[in-house]
Design a protein around this motif. Structure first.
Motif, mmCIF file in Angstrom:
data_model
loop_
_atom_site.group_PDB
_atom_site.id
_atom_site.type_symbol
_atom_site.label_atom_id
_atom_site.label_comp_id
_atom_site.label_asym_id
_atom_site.label_seq_id
_atom_site.Cartn_x
_atom_site.Cartn_y
_atom_site.Cartn_z
ATOM 1 N N LEU A 146 -5.679 -0.331 1.208
ATOM 2 C CA LEU A 146 -5.483 0.921 0.358
ATOM 3 C C LEU A 146 -5.001 0.241 -1.041
ATOM 4 C CD1 LEU A 146 -3.922 3.249 2.874
ATOM 5 C CD2 LEU A 146 -6.235 3.264 2.158
ATOM 6 N N PRO A 147 -5.048 1.162 -2.040
ATOM 7 C CA PRO A 147 -4.632 0.553 -3.346
ATOM 8 C C PRO A 147 -3.039 0.136 -3.245
ATOM 9 C CG PRO A 147 -6.025 2.515 -3.593
ATOM 10 C CD PRO A 147 -6.010 2.302 -2.046
ATOM 11 N N PHE A 148 -2.714 -0.888 -3.852
ATOM 12 C CA PHE A 148 -1.579 -1.435 -3.697
ATOM 13 C C PHE A 148 -0.700 -0.749 -5.014
ATOM 14 C CE2 PHE A 148 -1.457 -5.971 -2.161
ATOM 15 C CZ PHE A 148 -2.033 -5.384 -1.159
ATOM 16 N N ARG A 190 3.637 -6.326 -14.137
ATOM 17 C CA ARG A 190 3.583 -6.090 -12.902
ATOM 18 C C ARG A 190 2.179 -5.247 -12.315
ATOM 19 N NH1 ARG A 190 4.774 -0.645 -12.093
ATOM 20 N NH2 ARG A 190 5.848 0.405 -13.975
ATOM 21 N N LYS A 191 1.816 -4.630 -13.387
ATOM 22 C CA LYS A 191 0.370 -3.690 -12.786
ATOM 23 C C LYS A 191 -0.667 -4.762 -12.685
ATOM 24 C CE LYS A 191 1.350 0.587 -15.103
ATOM 25 N NZ LYS A 191 1.203 1.645 -16.023
ATOM 26 N N ALA A 192 -0.884 -5.766 -13.675
ATOM 27 C CA ALA A 192 -1.969 -6.784 -13.390
ATOM 28 C C ALA A 192 -1.514 -7.508 -12.008
ATOM 29 C CB ALA A 192 -1.806 -7.669 -14.561
ATOM 30 N N LEU A 193 -0.233 -7.888 -11.629
ATOM 31 C CA LEU A 193 0.228 -8.411 -10.636
ATOM 32 C C LEU A 193 -0.147 -7.837 -9.329
ATOM 33 C CD1 LEU A 193 2.115 -10.787 -9.103
ATOM 34 C CD2 LEU A 193 3.884 -9.427 -9.524
ATOM 35 N N ALA A 194 0.093 -6.547 -9.287
ATOM 36 C CA ALA A 194 -0.400 -5.599 -8.110
ATOM 37 C C ALA A 194 -1.871 -5.751 -7.703
ATOM 38 C CB ALA A 194 0.165 -4.101 -8.410
ATOM 39 N N ARG A 195 -2.476 -5.857 -9.024
ATOM 40 C CA ARG A 195 -3.991 -5.658 -8.787
ATOM 41 C C ARG A 195 -4.534 -7.037 -8.448
ATOM 42 N NH1 ARG A 195 -4.135 -3.198 -13.611
ATOM 43 N NH2 ARG A 195 -4.199 -5.070 -15.000
ATOM 44 N N LEU A 196 -3.848 -8.142 -8.771
ATOM 45 C CA LEU A 196 -4.219 -9.470 -8.388
ATOM 46 C C LEU A 196 -3.800 -9.514 -6.790
ATOM 47 C CD1 LEU A 196 -5.222 -12.315 -8.835
ATOM 48 C CD2 LEU A 196 -2.715 -12.844 -9.639
ATOM 49 N N MET A 197 -2.664 -9.124 -6.312
ATOM 50 C CA MET A 197 -2.333 -9.325 -5.087
ATOM 51 C C MET A 197 -3.335 -8.246 -4.107
ATOM 52 S SD MET A 197 0.245 -11.259 -4.834
ATOM 53 C CE MET A 197 -0.232 -12.448 -6.096
ATOM 54 N N GLU A 198 -3.577 -7.195 -4.495
ATOM 55 C CA GLU A 198 -4.670 -6.392 -3.840
ATOM 56 C C GLU A 198 -6.009 -7.158 -3.513
ATOM 57 O OE1 GLU A 198 -7.011 -2.318 -4.448
ATOM 58 O OE2 GLU A 198 -5.014 -2.527 -5.474
ATOM 59 N N GLU A 199 -6.391 -7.809 -4.498
ATOM 60 C CA GLU A 199 -7.795 -8.653 -4.577
ATOM 61 C C GLU A 199 -7.693 -9.647 -3.518
ATOM 62 O OE1 GLU A 199 -8.733 -9.727 -8.547
ATOM 63 O OE2 GLU A 199 -8.927 -7.553 -9.288
ATOM 64 N N LYS A 200 -6.473 -10.377 -3.542
ATOM 65 C CA LYS A 200 -6.302 -11.383 -2.669
ATOM 66 C C LYS A 200 -6.160 -11.124 -1.241
ATOM 67 C CE LYS A 200 -4.049 -14.774 -6.261
ATOM 68 N NZ LYS A 200 -4.968 -15.977 -5.652
ATOM 69 N N VAL A 201 -5.477 -10.119 -0.938
ATOM 70 C CA VAL A 201 -5.027 -9.602 0.383
ATOM 71 C C VAL A 201 -6.456 -9.224 0.686
ATOM 72 C CG1 VAL A 201 -4.063 -7.954 1.767
ATOM 73 C CG2 VAL A 201 -2.610 -9.211 0.170
ATOM 74 N N ARG A 202 -7.244 -8.230 0.066
ATOM 75 C CA ARG A 202 -8.360 -7.967 0.665
ATOM 76 C C ARG A 202 -9.553 -8.898 1.044
ATOM 77 N NH1 ARG A 202 -9.292 -4.404 -3.048
ATOM 78 N NH2 ARG A 202 -8.829 -2.368 -2.144
ATOM 79 N N ALA A 203 -9.544 -9.850 0.083
ATOM 80 C CA ALA A 203 -10.432 -10.917 0.467
ATOM 81 C C ALA A 203 -10.158 -11.624 1.660
ATOM 82 C CB ALA A 203 -10.498 -11.851 -0.856
ATOM 83 N N MET A 204 -8.974 -11.956 1.934
ATOM 84 C CA MET A 204 -8.310 -12.600 2.923
ATOM 85 C C MET A 204 -8.322 -11.832 4.297
ATOM 86 S SD MET A 204 -4.884 -14.795 2.044
ATOM 87 C CE MET A 204 -4.055 -13.443 1.423
ATOM 88 N N GLU A 258 0.696 -1.245 0.063
ATOM 89 C CA GLU A 258 0.180 -0.027 0.106
ATOM 90 C C GLU A 258 0.796 1.166 -0.050
ATOM 91 O OE1 GLU A 258 -3.560 -1.128 2.903
ATOM 92 O OE2 GLU A 258 -1.879 -1.720 3.576
ATOM 93 N N GLY A 259 2.086 0.972 0.540
ATOM 94 C CA GLY A 259 3.015 2.158 0.331
ATOM 95 C C GLY A 259 2.979 3.247 1.581
#
Length: 263
Positions: free
Chosen positions: A154-156, A240-254, A144-145
């Protein structure tokens, strides 16, 4: 009265363990001894007991190397929690290096300090992280920075995810494993924390470290969920942008799973 006694005892315990282990870790780091990775785990296990933090781990940290953990960040206690679980190093903002005592702790845990606002340094910073990944160090990226209020993700930021691809381009590794990690503080004194009480432990960017630390020491008895998600293996062609979005979605769900008290 009890809160002040808890504060005094925790502070005394922290001072004692620091006096004992800090010089030892300094020696390990200077000599490059492998125990420099193990001692911070012992230190943070003691500290988390002093803070009254009970950790509930769901899933397992990936065994693949190189490994980058992409985590959310709501409290300085996140460092203690993750470090008490595994041998990790952190990607930290450059200001942390200047903090009294805590900056020294970060250096002794071999953190990589980055200046996120200076885009001209992004590649050099990514190269340093890439080298550490290629050497087998597990690096934690608080994607999130900044720190949140503990109730949301927050957005990754995408920039430092590029370090994984730099590791592929500039070292001998062909793939890098990225694993999402969600940290959620769920209970205080055994009772559900809820949105109202989560600021007890959350450390948003505009709150000073000292009052946050003292307030948490006085309260004591916290439960935290740490969820390790399904890892993703990337190669040189990954976005990397798609990767950041995917990680954000996974972390938010968990994180939502933990906040809603679901196993």
């Amino acid at each position: 009265m009890i809160a002040h006694l808890r504060l005094i005892l925790a502070a005394a315990g922290f001072a004692l363990i620091t006096i004992i282990l800090l010089p030892v870790q300094l020696l390990f780091v200077k000599t490059g001894w492998s125990l420099q990775k193990k001692l911070p785990v012992l230190f943070h296990k003691v500290v988390r007991h002093l803070l009254g933090i009970r950790i509930h781990v769901h899933g397992k940290m990936a065994q693949n190397r190189p490994l980058l953990l992409a985590a959310n960040h709501s409290s300085w206690a996140d460092i203690v929690v993750l470090s008490a679980i595994a041998e990790v190093s952190f990607i930290a903002k450059s200001q942390v290096a200047t903090w009294p005592l805590f900056g020294l702790f970060a250096k002794l845990q071999r953190s990589v300090f980055v200046e996120r606002e200076k885009r001209g340094k992004t590649h050099d910073q990514a190269s340093e992280i890439a080298t550490r990944l290629a050497d087998g160090d597990v690096m934690v990226l608080f994607a999130e920075g900044t720190t949140s209020d503990g109730n949301r993700i927050l957005p990754f930021k995408t920039s430092l995810f590029g370090a994984a691809q730099v590791a592929i381009r500039e070292t001998s590794v062909e793939t890098v494993t990225i694993q999402p990690v969600a940290i959620a503080y769920t209970r205080v004194h055994g009772l559900p924390m809820g949105r109202f009480h989560r600021p007890i432990i959350a450390w948003p960017g505009d709150v000073e470290l000292g009052p946050s630390l003292i307030g948490m020491l006085k309260e004591g008895a916290y439960d935290v969920d740490v969820r390790f998600g399904e890892p993703v293996v990337i190669d040189s062609k990954s976005d990397r942008k798609a990767l950041a979005r995917l990680m954000e979605e996974k972390v938010r769900a968990m994180m939502q799973r933990s906040l809603q008290d679901r196993d």
